[in-house]
Motif scaffolding. Structure first.
Motif, short mmCIF file in Angstrom:
data_model
loop_
_atom_site.label_atom_id
_atom_site.label_comp_id
_atom_site.label_asym_id
_atom_site.label_seq_id
_atom_site.Cartn_x
_atom_site.Cartn_y
_atom_site.Cartn_z
N ARG A 39 -12.81 -4.63 7.82
CA ARG A 39 -13.99 -4.50 6.95
C ARG A 39 -15.27 -4.84 7.73
N ASP A 40 -15.14 -5.62 8.80
CA ASP A 40 -16.32 -6.01 9.57
C ASP A 40 -16.89 -4.87 10.40
N ILE A 41 -16.08 -3.88 10.73
CA ILE A 41 -16.55 -2.89 11.71
C ILE A 41 -17.26 -1.69 11.10
N ALA A 42 -16.99 -1.41 9.83
CA ALA A 42 -17.64 -0.28 9.17
C ALA A 42 -17.41 -0.39 7.66
N PHE A 43 -18.16 0.39 6.90
CA PHE A 43 -17.91 0.43 5.46
C PHE A 43 -18.33 1.80 4.94
N PRO B 241 -22.00 -8.90 19.08
CA PRO B 241 -21.89 -8.02 20.25
C PRO B 241 -20.53 -8.05 20.95
N ASN B 242 -19.88 -9.23 20.97
CA ASN B 242 -18.59 -9.29 21.67
C ASN B 242 -17.44 -8.73 20.84
N ARG B 243 -17.75 -8.01 19.74
CA ARG B 243 -16.69 -7.38 18.97
C ARG B 243 -16.78 -5.86 19.03
N GLU B 244 -17.62 -5.36 19.93
CA GLU B 244 -17.83 -3.91 20.07
C GLU B 244 -16.53 -3.13 20.21
N LEU C 87 0.83 -1.21 0.00
CA LEU C 87 0.00 0.00 0.00
C LEU C 87 0.87 1.26 0.00
N LYS C 88 1.94 1.22 0.79
CA LYS C 88 2.83 2.39 0.86
C LYS C 88 3.55 2.59 -0.47
N LYS C 89 3.90 1.50 -1.12
CA LYS C 89 4.56 1.58 -2.43
C LYS C 89 3.70 2.36 -3.43
N TYR C 90 2.38 2.23 -3.28
CA TYR C 90 1.45 2.94 -4.18
C TYR C 90 0.95 4.25 -3.57
N ASN C 91 1.67 4.75 -2.57
CA ASN C 91 1.35 6.03 -1.94
C ASN C 91 -0.07 6.11 -1.39
N VAL C 92 -0.54 5.01 -0.84
CA VAL C 92 -1.85 5.01 -0.19
C VAL C 92 -1.65 5.40 1.28
N THR C 93 -2.50 6.29 1.79
CA THR C 93 -2.44 6.62 3.22
C THR C 93 -3.04 5.46 4.01
N VAL C 94 -2.26 4.90 4.92
CA VAL C 94 -2.70 3.71 5.66
C VAL C 94 -2.95 4.07 7.13
N TYR C 95 -4.18 3.88 7.57
CA TYR C 95 -4.53 4.04 8.99
C TYR C 95 -4.60 2.65 9.64
N ARG C 96 -4.25 2.58 10.91
CA ARG C 96 -4.36 1.30 11.64
C ARG C 96 -5.23 1.50 12.88
N PRO C 97 -5.95 0.45 13.29
CA PRO C 97 -6.72 0.58 14.53
C PRO C 97 -5.77 0.71 15.72
N LYS C 98 -6.22 1.38 16.78
CA LYS C 98 -5.45 1.38 18.02
C LYS C 98 -5.41 -0.05 18.52
N VAL C 99 -4.24 -0.47 19.00
CA VAL C 99 -4.11 -1.86 19.43
C VAL C 99 -4.79 -2.06 20.79
N ILE C 100 -5.72 -3.01 20.82
CA ILE C 100 -6.38 -3.39 22.07
C ILE C 100 -5.75 -4.71 22.50
N LYS C 101 -5.37 -4.80 23.75
CA LYS C 101 -4.71 -6.01 24.25
C LYS C 101 -5.60 -7.24 24.08
N HIS C 102 -4.99 -8.30 23.55
CA HIS C 102 -5.66 -9.61 23.43
C HIS C 102 -6.99 -9.53 22.68
N CYS C 103 -6.99 -8.81 21.57
CA CYS C 103 -8.22 -8.68 20.78
C CYS C 103 -7.89 -8.87 19.31
N ASN C 104 -8.67 -9.70 18.63
CA ASN C 104 -8.46 -9.92 17.20
C ASN C 104 -9.02 -8.72 16.43
N GLN C 105 -8.11 -7.91 15.87
CA GLN C 105 -8.51 -6.70 15.15
C GLN C 105 -8.08 -6.74 13.68
N ILE C 106 -7.98 -7.94 13.15
CA ILE C 106 -7.49 -8.08 11.78
C ILE C 106 -8.50 -7.59 10.76
#
Length: 304
Positions: free
Chosen positions: A86-90, A103-106, A64-83
């Motif tokens: 696409r599931d959280i918004a669109f 519900p347990n992915r809030e 993504l960086k090679k193609y000059n795309v601005t990349v945002y990352r989620p804040k890291v939450i301890k012991h949480c699958n945040q891969i």
């Protein structure tokens, strides 16, 4: 303020949220998994380890960086699958729609709050609680919005049924000028080869007029036929049940002629190159064990 713009899946990408595999948490118990493929790997002792998944995601970040795309990352939450961002918004047009997810992915939503706060109030949409929807089921395609759904009476029995009819109607009401087309997907809690978790597990547009498609992912044959005719048989790459299981339709477009794909998708990548695409191959087989791949772990915010 962030000015969102998403009209389709393939225009030149300018800004995206890429999930993170950091602090991914312990291997889940089978009963805590959200999909049959994860269960399969937990039981087999082959569930992916964090270090491998971090490496895979960094390979995507580098492309993504090679193609000059601005990349945002989620804040890291301890012991949480945040891969799977696409599931959280669109995003459709200039609106961001918060997904009503399991519900347990809030807390995954909270991790991108800093971005949400940079978007104008009027462009942030939270659907009513009865609308179930995840971004993997929603595909803007210019004048159309394609949505994967499941409307069987046994909807509640499927942890793999993520988008319901209420959500389809709500999206129709939000975008009255668009043609909203819903597709019934095949669901299974136990067999990943018979389960289309999201629409992007059995279909994805690429380029200007092409698509990847898997017939068995659709419950209603005429709906599959509609897509085949819409794109034209000669423009469709039909994937096998095995290729669907390995998530071949879940590639990600940086532009109309550049596609990020998994390095083991030999047949698909060969076809893409024959069609004139530049294919950026990355290792993503470990992440794929959780029934998600490149499209699932990216949330595009701005395309030209």
């Amino acid at each position: 303020m962030l000015k969102l713009n998403i009209k389709n899946e393939t225009s030149r990408l300018r800004a995206v949220v890429l999930g993170t595999a950091q602090s991914n948490g312990p291997i889940p118990k089978p009963e805590d998994c959200y999909d049959p493929k994860s269960i399969e790997h937990v039981l087999a002792g082959t569930y992916p380890i964090e270090a491998d998944m971090v490496k895979e995601m960094e390979a995507v970040a580098a492309v993504l960086k090679k193609y000059n795309v601005t990349v945002y990352r989620p804040k890291v939450i301890k012991h949480c699958n945040q891969i799977f961002s696409r599931d959280i918004a669109f995003v459709i047009e200039d609106k961001i729609i918060r997904a009503n997810i399991l519900p347990n992915r809030e807390e995954e939503v909270e991790a991108v709050r800093y971005l949400w706060n940079q978007i104008e109030d009027k462009d942030r949409i939270v659907l009513p609680p009865e609308c179930h929807v995840e971004g993997g089921d929603v595909m803007p395609h210019n004048d159309y919005i394609f949505i994967g759904t499941y409307s069987g009476d046994d909807y509640a029995d499927y942890i793999t049924a993520r988008t319901n009819k209420d959500a389809v109607l709500a999206i129709k009401a939000l975008f009255p000028e668009k043609k909203v087309k819903a597709f019934e997907l095949r669901k299974s809690n136990t067999d990943p080869r018979e389960n289309a978790l999201h629409l992007d597990c059995c279909f994805q547009p690429i380029g200007t007029n092409k698509a990847i498609l898997h017939k068995n992912g659709f419950l209603v044959e005429s709906e599959y036929e509609w897509l085949l005719n819409f794109f034209g048989k000669e423009n469709v790459f039909e994937i096998t049940k095995d290729e669907m299981y390995h998530m071949n339709s879940n590639v990600f477009s940086i532009s109309e002629n550049v596609v990020i794909s998994e390095q083991n998708f030999t047949r698909l990548n060969t076809w893409l190159r024959q069609q004139g695409f530049t294919v950026e191959e990355v290792p993503y087989a470990e992440i794929a064990k959780q029934e998600g791949l490149l499209r699932c772990s990216t949330l595009p915010l701005i395309r030209d």
